[in-house]
Design an enzyme around this catalytic site. Structure first.
Site, PDB file in Angstrom:
ATOM      1  N   ARG A   8     -11.998  -8.974   8.379  1.00 31.71           N
ATOM      2  CA  ARG A   8     -11.196 -10.089   7.834  1.00 31.71           C
ATOM      3  C   ARG A   8     -10.714 -11.008   8.959  1.00 31.71           C
ATOM      4  O   ARG A   8     -10.654 -12.228   8.811  1.00 31.71           O
ATOM      5  CB  ARG A   8     -10.014  -9.516   7.037  1.00 31.71           C
ATOM      6  N   ARG A  39       0.846  -1.208   0.000  1.00 35.01           N
ATOM      7  CA  ARG A  39       0.000   0.000   0.000  1.00 35.01           C
ATOM      8  C   ARG A  39       0.878   1.253   0.000  1.00 35.01           C
ATOM      9  O   ARG A  39       0.521   2.276  -0.578  1.00 35.01           O
ATOM     10  CB  ARG A  39      -0.889  -0.006   1.243  1.00 35.01           C
ATOM     11  N   ASP A  62     -10.026  -4.602   8.378  1.00 33.20           N
ATOM     12  CA  ASP A  62      -9.094  -5.614   8.877  1.00 33.20           C
ATOM     13  C   ASP A  62      -9.752  -6.472   9.965  1.00 33.20           C
ATOM     14  O   ASP A  62      -9.520  -7.672  10.056  1.00 33.20           O
ATOM     15  CB  ASP A  62      -7.823  -4.938   9.419  1.00 33.20           C
ATOM     16  N   HIS A  64      -2.715   0.254   8.912  1.00 34.70           N
ATOM     17  CA  HIS A  64      -3.396  -0.552   7.893  1.00 34.70           C
ATOM     18  C   HIS A  64      -2.379  -0.973   6.833  1.00 34.70           C
ATOM     19  O   HIS A  64      -2.351  -0.459   5.721  1.00 34.70           O
ATOM     20  CB  HIS A  64      -4.528   0.287   7.283  1.00 34.70           C
TER      21      HIS A  64
HETATM   22  N1  LIG Z   1      -8.507   1.722   3.434  1.00 34.53           N
HETATM   23  C1  LIG Z   1      -8.863   0.532   2.998  1.00 34.53           C
HETATM   24  O1  LIG Z   1      -9.185  -0.359   3.766  1.00 34.53           O
HETATM   25  C2  LIG Z   1      -8.901   0.274   1.501  1.00 34.53           C
HETATM   26  C3  LIG Z   1      -9.459  -0.899   0.994  1.00 34.53           C
HETATM   27  C4  LIG Z   1      -9.489  -1.091  -0.394  1.00 34.53           C
HETATM   28  C5  LIG Z   1      -8.954  -0.125  -1.249  1.00 34.53           C
HETATM   29  N2  LIG Z   1      -8.400   0.984  -0.698  1.00 34.53           N
HETATM   30  C6  LIG Z   1      -7.847   2.047  -1.547  1.00 34.53           C
HETATM   31  O2  LIG Z   1      -8.925   2.788  -2.102  1.00 34.53           O
HETATM   32  C7  LIG Z   1      -8.492   3.389  -3.326  1.00 34.53           C
HETATM   33  C8  LIG Z   1      -9.506   3.087  -4.421  1.00 34.53           C
HETATM   34  O3  LIG Z   1      -9.493   1.724  -4.748  1.00 34.53           O
HETATM   35  P1  LIG Z   1     -10.429   1.168  -5.913  1.00 34.53           P
HETATM   36  O4  LIG Z   1     -10.222  -0.294  -5.962  1.00 34.53           O
HETATM   37  O5  LIG Z   1     -11.802   1.707  -5.776  1.00 34.53           O
HETATM   38  O6  LIG Z   1      -9.726   1.843  -7.196  1.00 34.53           O
HETATM   39  P2  LIG Z   1     -10.397   2.164  -8.610  1.00 34.53           P
HETATM   40  O7  LIG Z   1      -9.294   2.406  -9.566  1.00 34.53           O
HETATM   41  O8  LIG Z   1     -11.427   1.158  -8.947  1.00 34.53           O
HETATM   42  O9  LIG Z   1     -11.172   3.550  -8.350  1.00 34.53           O
HETATM   43  C9  LIG Z   1     -10.520   4.750  -8.076  1.00 34.53           C
HETATM   44  C10 LIG Z   1     -11.304   5.855  -8.759  1.00 34.53           C
HETATM   45  O10 LIG Z   1     -10.728   7.110  -8.392  1.00 34.53           O
HETATM   46  C11 LIG Z   1     -10.902   7.972  -9.509  1.00 34.53           C
HETATM   47  N3  LIG Z   1     -10.020   9.134  -9.387  1.00 34.53           N
HETATM   48  C12 LIG Z   1      -8.681   9.207  -9.574  1.00 34.53           C
HETATM   49  N4  LIG Z   1      -8.261  10.471  -9.377  1.00 34.53           N
HETATM   50  C13 LIG Z   1      -9.346  11.198  -9.031  1.00 34.53           C
HETATM   51  C14 LIG Z   1      -9.536  12.560  -8.682  1.00 34.53           C
HETATM   52  N5  LIG Z   1      -8.529  13.417  -8.654  1.00 34.53           N
HETATM   53  N6  LIG Z   1     -10.794  12.964  -8.392  1.00 34.53           N
HETATM   54  C15 LIG Z   1     -11.828  12.108  -8.445  1.00 34.53           C
HETATM   55  N7  LIG Z   1     -11.705  10.798  -8.752  1.00 34.53           N
HETATM   56  C16 LIG Z   1     -10.475  10.354  -9.052  1.00 34.53           C
HETATM   57  C17 LIG Z   1     -10.573   7.091 -10.715  1.00 34.53           C
HETATM   58  O11 LIG Z   1     -11.079   7.623 -11.917  1.00 34.53           O
HETATM   59  C18 LIG Z   1     -11.252   5.782 -10.297  1.00 34.53           C
HETATM   60  O12 LIG Z   1     -12.572   5.681 -10.827  1.00 34.53           O
HETATM   61  C19 LIG Z   1      -7.082   2.846  -3.579  1.00 34.53           C
HETATM   62  O13 LIG Z   1      -6.118   3.765  -3.147  1.00 34.53           O
HETATM   63  C20 LIG Z   1      -7.040   1.594  -2.726  1.00 34.53           C
HETATM   64  O14 LIG Z   1      -5.734   1.235  -2.388  1.00 34.53           O
HETATM   65  C21 LIG Z   1      -8.361   1.204   0.639  1.00 34.53           C
END
Ligand SMILES: NC(=O)c1ccc[n+]([C@@H]2O[C@H](COP(=O)([O-])OP(=O)(O)OC[C@H]3O[C@@H](n4cnc5c(N)ncnc54)[C@H](O)[C@@H]3O)[C@@H](O)[C@H]2O)c1
Length: 308
Positions: free
Chosen positions: A151, A88, A148, A175
């Site tokens: 899970r 991450r 987490d 995380h």
């Molecule tokens: N905290 C957690 O527990 C957790 C869990 C899963 C994923 N994540 C994180 O969440 C994020 C999103 O994951 P995902 O699988 O949905 O990715 P994804 O690629 O499916 O979606 C991300 C979206 O963000 C949009 N985006 C990018 N830049 C942007 C901006 N400046 N303004 C508006 N929208 C914008 C993209 O167009 C895309 O549609 C990642 O960083 C991932 O690592 C965190």
């Protein structure tokens, strides 16, 4: 109750879907930078309303923050997810810029909002939002520990051969694969410590499987997971919207709690209408205290990469 979700990708759309299905919000605005994407996801989700029986109105917008005005809760999922083999932490270069800009835009139109940060590396992105905005610390919440912990409960139930509804447990700390601290000592099966049912070795395996929970899915899916992350975020939003006073491990800015200062990291908090209403300080044993300190060192190392 108006909720904005920035990023209509896998996690953002799943989060919007769970919020709608739980039917506690009047309005969900999905915003994405990709032309037409949020509008399309919103329309698709709205066409499930009669099937799933919800009245929440979901709309989409391409980067028009005026549509997000006066949101009670905003969720930031914008940014890139990891690919198999990535940590991450490796996402920081791209995601820090996105999260900083998005947070500023959101606050401009919803100055009284409560902000939930999901984009990775989540603890560092939450810290960045603290540093880059003037929102009070109770109103900036990082989501990681809720996922987490879900899970962890899944793995515990599997090891115990018990229904998940009988299992309780929590993961605190950063995380990240290395930073998570699953609290096996405090985990229970219907109030009985899980150590009454399974061996120390099996519990160690549960801990390890929990820590690589995200990486395991990323390897299987080719990108990071979305159902459980989306459901976990919707749980936090609901606790705030419905003033539930529920305890979730969330990334919160610490000022002395757990012996830590000037860091956002996963600790148990009470969530209600004001955001983080209390940081719960549980009595940890020496080994757990050492793990939290080690986890905090990892988060600080990633925070050090921020251009503050
Ligand atoms: N905290 C957690 O527990 C957790 C869990 C899963 C994923 N994540 C994180 O969440 C994020 C999103 O994951 P995902 O699988 O949905 O990715 P994804 O690629 O499916 O979606 C991300 C979206 O963000 C949009 N985006 C990018 N830049 C942007 C901006 N400046 N303004 C508006 N929208 C914008 C993209 O167009 C895309 O549609 C990642 O960083 C991932 O690592 C965190």
């Amino acid at each position: 109750m108006k909720v904005t979700v920035v990023g209509a990708g896998a996690v953002g759309a799943s989060c919007a879907e769970y919020i709608a299905i739980k039917d506690f919000a009047s309005e969900v605005v999905l915003l994405d930078i990709k032309e037409g994407y949020a509008e399309g996801k919103a329309m698709d989700l709205m066409q499930t309303a009669s099937l799933n029986g919800f009245d929440t109105k979901i709309t989409g917008t391409t980067n028009d923050y005026t549509k997000t005005a006066n949101s009670d809760v905003v969720v930031i999922t914008s940014g890139i997810p990891r690919k198999p083999g990535m940590t991450r932490e490796e996402l920081i270069g791209i995601n820090a810029g996105i999260v900083k800009t998005v947070a500023a835009n959101l606050i401009e139109h919803s100055p009284n909002t409560i902000m939930i940060v999901v984009s990775n590396p989540m603890d560092t992105m939450t810290y960045l939002v603290h540093k880059a905005t003037n929102l009070p610390k109770e109103r900036i919440i990082g989501m990681g520990g809720a996922l987490d912990s879900a899970r962890f409960k899944y793995r515990l139930a599997e090891a115990l051969g018990a229904p998940i509804s009988d299992v309780d447990g929590m993961v605190i700390g950063g995380h990240s694969d290395k930073g998570m601290v699953p609290l096996t000592r405090l985990a229970t099966r219907n109030s009985v410590p899980v150590s009454e049912f399974i061996s120390e070795e099996r519990l160690d395996q549960v801990k390890e499987d929990t820590k690589v929970g995200g990486a395991t899915l990323t390897k299987l899916l080719g990108t990071s997971a979305w159902y459980a992350p989306g459901a976990a975020v919707s749980g936090l939003v609901q606790a705030i919207a419905c003033d539930q006073k529920k305890i979730f491990p969330c990334s919160a800015l610490l000022e002395g709690e757990y012996g830590l200062n000037d860091i956002s990291i996963g600790v148990p908090v009470v969530l209600g209408r004001n955001g983080i209403e209390k940081i719960v300080e549980i009595e940890l044993n020496d080994a757990e205290k050492a793990k939290i300190q080690e986890s905090a060192e990892g988060v600080r190392k990633t925070n050090g990469l921020l251009d503050l």
